[in-house]
Design a protein around this motif. Structure first.
Motif, mmCIF file in Angstrom:
data_model
loop_
_atom_site.group_PDB
_atom_site.id
_atom_site.type_symbol
_atom_site.label_atom_id
_atom_site.label_comp_id
_atom_site.label_asym_id
_atom_site.label_seq_id
_atom_site.Cartn_x
_atom_site.Cartn_y
_atom_site.Cartn_z
ATOM 1 N N ASN A 122 0.837 -1.204 0.000
ATOM 2 C CA ASN A 122 0.000 0.000 0.000
ATOM 3 C C ASN A 122 0.874 1.258 0.000
ATOM 4 O O ASN A 122 0.558 2.237 -0.687
ATOM 5 N N TYR A 123 1.973 1.222 0.748
ATOM 6 C CA TYR A 123 2.865 2.385 0.767
ATOM 7 C C TYR A 123 3.571 2.542 -0.572
ATOM 8 O O TYR A 123 3.730 3.669 -1.079
ATOM 9 N N ALA A 124 3.969 1.412 -1.161
ATOM 10 C CA ALA A 124 4.603 1.467 -2.483
ATOM 11 C C ALA A 124 3.632 2.034 -3.514
ATOM 12 O O ALA A 124 4.024 2.830 -4.389
ATOM 13 N N GLN A 125 2.369 1.651 -3.424
ATOM 14 C CA GLN A 125 1.368 2.171 -4.350
ATOM 15 C C GLN A 125 1.115 3.663 -4.125
ATOM 16 O O GLN A 125 0.856 4.416 -5.077
ATOM 17 N N TYR A 126 1.199 4.068 -2.845
ATOM 18 C CA TYR A 126 1.065 5.501 -2.542
ATOM 19 C C TYR A 126 2.205 6.285 -3.210
ATOM 20 O O TYR A 126 1.984 7.349 -3.807
ATOM 21 N N LEU A 127 3.434 5.752 -3.100
ATOM 22 C CA LEU A 127 4.577 6.402 -3.748
ATOM 23 C C LEU A 127 4.388 6.441 -5.263
ATOM 24 O O LEU A 127 4.728 7.438 -5.922
ATOM 25 N N GLN A 128 3.827 5.352 -5.819
ATOM 26 C CA GLN A 128 3.567 5.321 -7.254
ATOM 27 C C GLN A 128 2.550 6.382 -7.651
ATOM 28 O O GLN A 128 2.681 7.027 -8.707
ATOM 29 N N SER A 129 1.560 6.591 -6.793
ATOM 30 C CA SER A 129 0.548 7.621 -7.092
ATOM 31 C C SER A 129 1.180 9.018 -7.087
ATOM 32 O O SER A 129 0.796 9.892 -7.884
ATOM 33 N N LEU A 130 2.149 9.229 -6.181
ATOM 34 C CA LEU A 130 2.868 10.505 -6.181
ATOM 35 C C LEU A 130 3.669 10.667 -7.468
ATOM 36 O O LEU A 130 3.705 11.767 -8.061
ATOM 37 N N GLN A 131 4.285 9.574 -7.914
ATOM 38 C CA GLN A 131 5.040 9.629 -9.163
ATOM 39 C C GLN A 131 4.121 9.918 -10.352
ATOM 40 O O GLN A 131 4.487 10.671 -11.263
ATOM 41 N N ASP A 132 2.949 9.327 -10.325
ATOM 42 C CA ASP A 132 1.981 9.586 -11.404
ATOM 43 C C ASP A 132 1.608 11.068 -11.443
ATOM 44 O O ASP A 132 1.485 11.666 -12.522
ATOM 45 N N SER A 133 1.426 11.654 -10.262
ATOM 46 C CA SER A 133 1.108 13.087 -10.195
ATOM 47 C C SER A 133 2.269 13.921 -10.717
ATOM 48 O O SER A 133 2.066 14.940 -11.406
ATOM 49 N N MET A 134 3.488 13.494 -10.380
ATOM 50 C CA MET A 134 4.671 14.204 -10.887
ATOM 51 C C MET A 134 4.739 14.119 -12.403
ATOM 52 O O MET A 134 5.059 15.108 -13.095
ATOM 53 N N ASP A 135 4.428 12.931 -12.939
ATOM 54 C CA ASP A 135 4.434 12.766 -14.402
ATOM 55 C C ASP A 135 3.432 13.699 -15.059
ATOM 56 O O ASP A 135 3.715 14.333 -16.094
ATOM 57 N N GLN A 136 2.256 13.775 -14.459
ATOM 58 C CA GLN A 136 1.210 14.637 -15.020
ATOM 59 C C GLN A 136 1.633 16.105 -14.983
ATOM 60 O O GLN A 136 1.407 16.858 -15.937
ATOM 61 N N ARG A 137 2.237 16.501 -13.868
ATOM 62 C CA ARG A 137 2.679 17.897 -13.757
ATOM 63 C C ARG A 137 3.804 18.185 -14.743
ATOM 64 O O ARG A 137 3.826 19.256 -15.382
ATOM 65 N N ALA A 173 10.716 21.761 -13.336
ATOM 66 C CA ALA A 173 10.911 20.499 -14.062
ATOM 67 C C ALA A 173 12.076 19.712 -13.463
ATOM 68 O O ALA A 173 11.995 18.485 -13.285
ATOM 69 N N ALA A 174 13.161 20.398 -13.135
ATOM 70 C CA ALA A 174 14.313 19.720 -12.528
ATOM 71 C C ALA A 174 13.958 19.152 -11.160
ATOM 72 O O ALA A 174 14.367 18.038 -10.796
ATOM 73 N N SER A 175 13.155 19.916 -10.406
ATOM 74 C CA SER A 175 12.734 19.448 -9.075
ATOM 75 C C SER A 175 11.842 18.217 -9.186
ATOM 76 O O SER A 175 11.961 17.273 -8.404
ATOM 77 N N LEU A 176 10.960 18.213 -10.172
ATOM 78 C CA LEU A 176 10.078 17.056 -10.377
ATOM 79 C C LEU A 176 10.893 15.810 -10.717
ATOM 80 O O LEU A 176 10.602 14.707 -10.227
ATOM 81 N N LYS A 177 11.912 15.962 -11.565
ATOM 82 C CA LYS A 177 12.765 14.819 -11.923
ATOM 83 C C LYS A 177 13.473 14.264 -10.688
ATOM 84 O O LYS A 177 13.548 13.046 -10.479
ATOM 85 N N GLU A 178 13.976 15.171 -9.842
ATOM 86 C CA GLU A 178 14.682 14.746 -8.636
ATOM 87 C C GLU A 178 13.735 14.031 -7.675
ATOM 88 O O GLU A 178 14.066 12.981 -7.117
ATOM 89 N N GLN A 179 12.539 14.586 -7.469
ATOM 90 C CA GLN A 179 11.556 13.967 -6.576
ATOM 91 C C GLN A 179 11.103 12.606 -7.102
ATOM 92 O O GLN A 179 10.896 11.670 -6.332
ATOM 93 N N PHE A 180 10.963 12.528 -8.440
ATOM 94 C CA PHE A 180 10.552 11.267 -9.050
ATOM 95 C C PHE A 180 11.591 10.178 -8.776
ATOM 96 O O PHE A 180 11.243 9.047 -8.412
ATOM 97 N N GLU A 181 12.870 10.508 -8.931
ATOM 98 C CA GLU A 181 13.938 9.535 -8.705
ATOM 99 C C GLU A 181 13.997 9.117 -7.235
ATOM 100 O O GLU A 181 14.207 7.951 -6.904
ATOM 101 N N GLU A 182 13.808 10.103 -6.328
ATOM 102 C CA GLU A 182 13.805 9.788 -4.896
ATOM 103 C C GLU A 182 12.652 8.844 -4.555
ATOM 104 O O GLU A 182 12.819 7.885 -3.788
ATOM 105 N N ALA A 183 11.487 9.112 -5.117
ATOM 106 C CA ALA A 183 10.328 8.257 -4.869
ATOM 107 C C ALA A 183 10.552 6.857 -5.432
ATOM 108 O O ALA A 183 10.160 5.857 -4.816
ATOM 109 N N GLU A 184 11.203 6.781 -6.589
ATOM 110 C CA GLU A 184 11.482 5.484 -7.202
ATOM 111 C C GLU A 184 12.433 4.670 -6.331
ATOM 112 O O GLU A 184 12.222 3.468 -6.102
#
Length: 362
Positions: A122-137, A173-184
């Motif tokens: 469930n926590y992994a899926q929550y992180l994935q949902s954050l990544q999905d939001s980052m992708d959309q943004r 955009a750079a911040s989103l890439k960094e957050q995405f990698e951290e979440a991954e």
């Protein structure tokens, strides 16, 4: 002299002698209650994850969900599980016989694994949902930039955006890439803790006892007489455990129950409708507490099923807390250790027979 004339007299004498060995219930209770103790077990469970972190909990509820789940050791120590049970002295070295489930309560390992894995997923899926939001943004930023970019007739590229807007978009955009990698990375670390069948659950317990007539108002009162667990039975049919006072000395005013090998070997040790008695603490402190300290209860019944060597069934009523109570016959002799009640009834209960007790103590 013809002894045949005296055989009826001898028989009568033996019957009278045997009958005289029986004790009045009040006599049994008065003599033996001092050897029966109320046990308190404060406990929690500890799971070590593959990353070295720990999860703690105090049990599972009726739905199989964790009780007091936390990753903080200090928190679980403030809200441990608490169990009351009964035990009784069997020798002068402070050894106390009781039930395994009183001092080492088991949990369903498969259920624990499934619960932990569900939390992790469930926590992994929550992180994935954050990544999905980052992708959309990120996609929205690109689309916005493209909408404000055009080419002239000569193929030169221009933008309607100011320099400040461009810098702001680039930074976001750079911040989103960094957050995405951290979440991954975090998602992968979380999923690396998925439990397999080989994980272990460690039980942490503290034991204390209280005597008949003593005052008990808190856990500290139990810990005035701390105990250590010596061992538990590995036999599924023998729900037995052995505690010992840390002092390793049974108080001189406490009754000591005899585990009688000869009685265990007797073919007619227990018979249908034979009277039996139990001394214990039904419902723990709740019922035991009186204005004169805690008091053990004395309950009676009869043997209701021919013993099969694995269990003794009797009509003694009991409640949680009486687990580990000594069951004695009308001579006051130990014949079983109470351990379970029949489903759907408080009036038909089971005890572990004397021979299994002897086997466990060897």
């Amino acid at each position: 002299m013809n002894m045949k004339h005296y055989s009826p007299l001898i028989t009568l004498f033996l019957l009278i002698l045997l009958a005289s060995c029986k004790k009045d219930p009040q006599e049994i209770y008065s003599e033996e209650k001092s050897g029966v103790v109320l046990i308190c077990n404060e406990f929690y469970y500890d799971i070590t994850l593959f990353n070295g972190e720990h999860l703690y909990f105090s049990g599972l509820d009726a739905d199989g969900d964790f009780i007091n789940l936390t990753s903080n050791l200090a928190d679980i120590k403030k809200q441990p599980g608490v169990l009351n049970g009964t035990g009784f002295f069997i020798d002068e070295t402070g050894r106390i016989l009781t039930n395994r489930h009183v001092v080492a309560p088991a949990v369903d390992k498969a259920m624990v694994r499934n619960n932990v894995n569900a939390i992790i997923e469930n926590y992994a899926q929550y992180l994935q949902s954050l990544q999905d939001s980052m992708d959309q943004r990120y996609a929205a930023l690109q689309e916005y930039a493209q909408e404000n970019t055009y080419e002239d007739d000569y193929g030169e590229t221009y933008t309607n955006l100011s320099d400040d807007e461009i810098i702001s978009l680039q930074q976001e955009a750079a911040s989103l890439k960094e957050q995405f990698e951290e979440a991954e990375n975090l998602k992968n670390r979380v999923r690396s803790n998925i439990l397999n069948d080989n994980f272990s659950i460690r039980l942490h317990s503290q034991y204390g006892i209280a005597y008949d007539g003593s005052n008990v108002n808190s856990w500290d009162d139990f810990m005035k007489t701390p105990c250590t667990m010596l061992r538990v039975s590995e036999d599924a049919n023998s729900d037995l455990a052995l505690l010992q006072l840390n002092s390793k000395k049974t108080p001189s005013d406490c009754y000591i129950f005899t585990v009688d090998n000869d009685l265990a070997a007797s073919d007619d040790q227990l018979e249908i409708n034979q009277a039996v008695y139990m001394i214990g603490y039904n419902n723990g402190v709740v019922l035991a507490k009186t204005d004169n300290g805690i008091r053990a209860q004395f309950t009676s019944g009869t043997i209701t099923q021919q013993p099969d060597g694995k269990r003794v069934m009797y009509s003694i009523p009991s409640m949680p807390g009486s687990s580990g109570s000594p069951v004695v016959d009308d001579h006051g002799r130990l014949v079983a250790v109470n351990f379970a009640k029949s489903d759907g009834s408080d009036n038909f209960n089971f005890g572990i027979p004397l021979m299994r007790i002897i086997t466990f103590l060897r």
